[in-house]
Design a protein around this motif. Structure first.
Motif: not given
Length: 232
Positions: A7-9, A12, A30, A32, A56, A66-67, A73, A75
């Protein structure tokens, strides 16, 4: 998104309109989640933990940012693509989300039906195995109304783990459990993560969850205020 992340945020924000102006659940957040880690999202009620889990898990969409989840991805995915991605994610909801007319065994089997990752003839055996893992073999034929809150929580955990998801999202999974059973559930999640290399993201204000996590993020008023790693 790197290969060792599930997961990477990135930056957001999630806001909701109101007559008084926008209400922000998350602000420019943000973080991870590395592969195979137990991650705690810590903070009081209203800090944005559940909102972040819902984003998520593809149950909600951000206002901005973006996620990336499981290499995709999120989004940029269509509604159907997000639904397909959710089959690879296990959800433990704070409200349990059990069908009141179905037995504990049937509720776990329903999770396997939705996930569509195992042949139908294996569902009953896998469901019983999952219930045994949370100490509920003797309650397999009981409906939610015949179970305590802690037992219902364990059924929800068994349902989430039965399909062996790559990512597990848990909202207060120890909230209705005593300290002994809570510790057992955390050991179960830890063992699952180590065995499958799945990542578990747990939203909680339980200090035991923070102590058990590999990585901790602290949220306050929708913003990330601290992060720390537990030394191995």
């Amino acid at each position: 998104m790197s290969m060792n992340e599930l997961v990477r945020v990135e930056q957001v924000t999630r806001s909701y309109p109101s007559r008084a102006g926008a209400v922000y659940a998350l602000r420019d957040l943000s973080l991870h989640v590395p592969t195979g880690m137990m991650v705690a999202l810590m903070g009081p009620s209203g800090s944005g933990k559940t909102t972040l889990l819902n984003l998520i898990g593809g149950l909600d969409a951000p206002t901005a940012g973006r996620l990336w989840v499981l290499g995709q991805e999120l989004t940029r995915l269509s509604v159907g693509e997000r639904a397909a991605l959710r089959r690879r994610i296990g959800f433990i909801f704070q409200s349990f989300a059990l069908l009141p007319t179905a037995t504990a065994l049937e509720n776990v089997e329903l999770g396997l039906r939705v996930a569509e990752v195992l042949p139908r003839h294996t569902w009953a055996a896998r469901a019983r195995q999952s219930l045994a893992a949370v100490g509920l073999s003797a309650w397999a034929d009981h409906r939610p109304g015949e179970l305590s809150g802690g037992q219902q929580q364990r059924v929800a955990i068994a349902r989430a783990l039965a399909s062996e998801p790559q990512l597990l999202l848990a909202d207060e999974p120890t909230g209705d459990l005593d300290s002994q059973m809570g510790a057992q559930v955390l050991r179960l999640l830890r063992g699952y993560s180590q065995r499958t290399r799945a990542s578990c993201i747990i939203a909680s204000h339980d200090p035991a969850v923070a102590a058990a996590a590999d990585l901790r993020y602290s949220l306050e008023n929708g913003a990330l205020v601290a992060s720390s790693e537990n030394a191995a």
